[in-house]
Design a protein around this motif. Structure first.
Motif, PDB file in Angstrom:
ATOM      1  N   ARG A 150       0.802  -0.993   0.031  1.00 48.83           N
ATOM      2  CA  ARG A 150       0.045   0.019  -0.060  1.00 48.83           C
ATOM      3  C   ARG A 150       0.773   1.212   0.028  1.00 48.83           C
ATOM      4  NH1 ARG A 150      -4.726  -0.621   4.579  1.00 48.83           N
ATOM      5  NH2 ARG A 150      -4.749   1.380   4.171  1.00 48.83           N
ATOM      6  N   SER A 162       3.171   2.709  -9.179  1.00 46.05           N
ATOM      7  CA  SER A 162       2.001   2.525  -8.724  1.00 46.05           C
ATOM      8  C   SER A 162       0.813   2.489  -9.600  1.00 46.05           C
ATOM      9  CB  SER A 162       1.634   3.629  -7.536  1.00 46.05           C
ATOM     10  OG  SER A 162       1.338   4.937  -8.041  1.00 46.05           O
ATOM     11  N   ASP A 163      -0.182   1.811  -9.157  1.00 40.22           N
ATOM     12  CA  ASP A 163      -1.627   1.676 -10.067  1.00 40.22           C
ATOM     13  C   ASP A 163      -2.652   1.665  -9.251  1.00 40.22           C
ATOM     14  OD1 ASP A 163      -0.986  -0.885  -9.518  1.00 40.22           O
ATOM     15  OD2 ASP A 163      -0.861  -1.609 -11.635  1.00 40.22           O
ATOM     16  N   ASP A 164      -3.981   1.889  -9.804  1.00 39.29           N
ATOM     17  CA  ASP A 164      -5.380   1.570  -9.087  1.00 39.29           C
ATOM     18  C   ASP A 164      -5.473   0.222  -8.887  1.00 39.29           C
ATOM     19  OD1 ASP A 164      -5.739   4.114  -8.808  1.00 39.29           O
ATOM     20  OD2 ASP A 164      -6.728   4.458 -10.774  1.00 39.29           O
ATOM     21  N   PRO A 241      -4.548  -5.344 -10.075  1.00 39.22           N
ATOM     22  CA  PRO A 241      -4.010  -3.841 -10.388  1.00 39.22           C
ATOM     23  C   PRO A 241      -4.363  -3.877 -11.690  1.00 39.22           C
ATOM     24  CG  PRO A 241      -2.218  -5.180 -10.007  1.00 39.22           C
ATOM     25  CD  PRO A 241      -3.347  -6.060  -9.495  1.00 39.22           C
ATOM     26  N   SER A 262      -8.334   2.485  -4.153  1.00 39.49           N
ATOM     27  CA  SER A 262      -7.242   1.877  -3.608  1.00 39.49           C
ATOM     28  C   SER A 262      -6.054   1.820  -4.538  1.00 39.49           C
ATOM     29  CB  SER A 262      -7.748   0.639  -2.827  1.00 39.49           C
ATOM     30  OG  SER A 262      -8.561   0.827  -1.806  1.00 39.49           O
ATOM     31  N   GLN A 263      -5.127   1.990  -4.003  1.00 38.49           N
ATOM     32  CA  GLN A 263      -3.785   1.748  -4.821  1.00 38.49           C
ATOM     33  C   GLN A 263      -2.813   0.831  -4.471  1.00 38.49           C
ATOM     34  OE1 GLN A 263      -2.063   5.647  -5.682  1.00 38.49           O
ATOM     35  NE2 GLN A 263      -3.172   5.588  -7.759  1.00 38.49           N
ATOM     36  N   ARG A 264      -1.891   0.228  -5.318  1.00 38.10           N
ATOM     37  CA  ARG A 264      -0.711  -0.383  -4.835  1.00 38.10           C
ATOM     38  C   ARG A 264       0.389  -0.159  -5.521  1.00 38.10           C
ATOM     39  NH1 ARG A 264       0.725  -5.116  -8.120  1.00 38.10           N
ATOM     40  NH2 ARG A 264       1.014  -4.261 -10.325  1.00 38.10           N
ATOM     41  N   GLU A 265       1.583  -0.226  -4.848  1.00 39.83           N
ATOM     42  CA  GLU A 265       2.514  -0.009  -5.193  1.00 39.83           C
ATOM     43  C   GLU A 265       3.633  -1.141  -5.722  1.00 39.83           C
ATOM     44  OE1 GLU A 265       3.934   4.529  -3.318  1.00 39.83           O
ATOM     45  OE2 GLU A 265       5.031   2.863  -2.664  1.00 39.83           O
TER      46      GLU A 265
END
Length: 289
Positions: A150, A162-164, A241, A262-265
């Protein structure tokens, strides 16, 4: 005479098999040869390792020595494998442990660019979840790790991109139709309309509905290709993602809920105490492209 790895292996196999004959069969030696090696080992250790000549029960000392023997054999075997890999690829080797979505969306371009400059370097890819990536890097089973995190998680390694995160669901299924009805105002609650195919990325979504559905899910997958295949077959919906589904197959829809985005890296990590070899450094830098 000093303790040799052959002694450790003979002792470990004999303890596991319970008899000299069975151990000899596994080791490809004669029972007398194994017996002689065990006697030499006990002499070096300075104590009795088996309670009886039948080798079916260990002494307390034997139990302790067995644990150390297995640990030493494991280290020796891993080092031997590493040496063999280097011998196969004289130009070097780069071992990558990466989360599945990175393997699909990130690594192909990086590998293509890397091979243009280092065509003879051997590349090994392990497609695993973030926890396993971290473990493999710490155990020196991977030179570079790529994990999902996160954006607000404690700093770890270096950020790549990062992306959604969004919902991936069957085309024209209940979730997809409900999403169209919301006219772009959907939320994570739509996941309750179909079974959830859980995966570790679900943990990155800070929504109570997702947490509840993940807890009650009866199907979990960790490989992106497998998840998309299950969704396409109508077995449920999941969370992935955008990078992982940008070239989504027919029969699958993807959308990002408008509420509670929410995003993830993707972050690259390495074992800080280990000096990186030249090919590893080159691959590490290309991950920032």
């Amino acid at each position: 005479m000093s303790i040799k790895v052959e002694m450790l292996r003979a002792f470990s196999v004999t303890a596991a098999q319970g008899t000299l004959a069975a151990a000899a069969a596994v080791l490809g030696r004669t029972p007398s040869a194994v017996s002689m090696m065990l006697a030499q080992f006990e002499k070096e250790v300075g104590g009795t390792l088996f309670e009886t000549d039948r080798k079916s029960r260990l002494t307390p000392l034997g139990q302790l020595v067995l644990e150390e023997s297995q640990r030493a054999i494991d280290v020796f075997d891993k080092s031997s494998d590493a040496i063999r890999r280097h011998a196969i690829s004289t130009a070097g080797i780069v071992r990558i442990a990466a989360v599945p979505s990175a393997t699909v969306a990130l690594l192909p371009d990086v590998i293509e660019a890397f091979r243009a400059v280092h065509p003879d370097v051997r590349i090994e890819i392990s497609d695993v979840d973030s926890a396993t990536v971290r473990a493999r890097v710490q155990r020196d089973e991977a030179d570079i790790g790529i994990v999902s995190a996160r954006p607000d998680a404690p700093l770890e390694g270096e950020r790549i991109r990062s992306d959604d995160l969004g919902i991936v669901c069957p085309e024209n299924g209940p979730i997809h139709r409900a999403h169209l009805d919301t006219q772009g105002a959907s939320d994570w609650g739509l996941l309750s309309l179909e079974p959830l195919i859980a995966n570790p990325l679900c943990e990155l979504v800070d929504d109570p509905i997702v947490s509840e559905l993940r807890f009650s899910s009866t199907l979990e997958a960790r490989n992106t290709t497998a998840i998309l295949s299950f969704v396409r077959r109508g077995l449920g919906a999941s969370i992935l993602p955008f990078d992982a589904v940008r070239n989504q197959p027919d029969g699958v829809e993807f959308f990002v809920p408008a509420h509670s985005v929410s995003q993830r890296e993707l972050r690259k990590i390495r074992y800080e105490k280990e000096m990186m070899r030249a090919p590893v450094i080159a691959f590490w830098k290309l991950l920032d492209r």
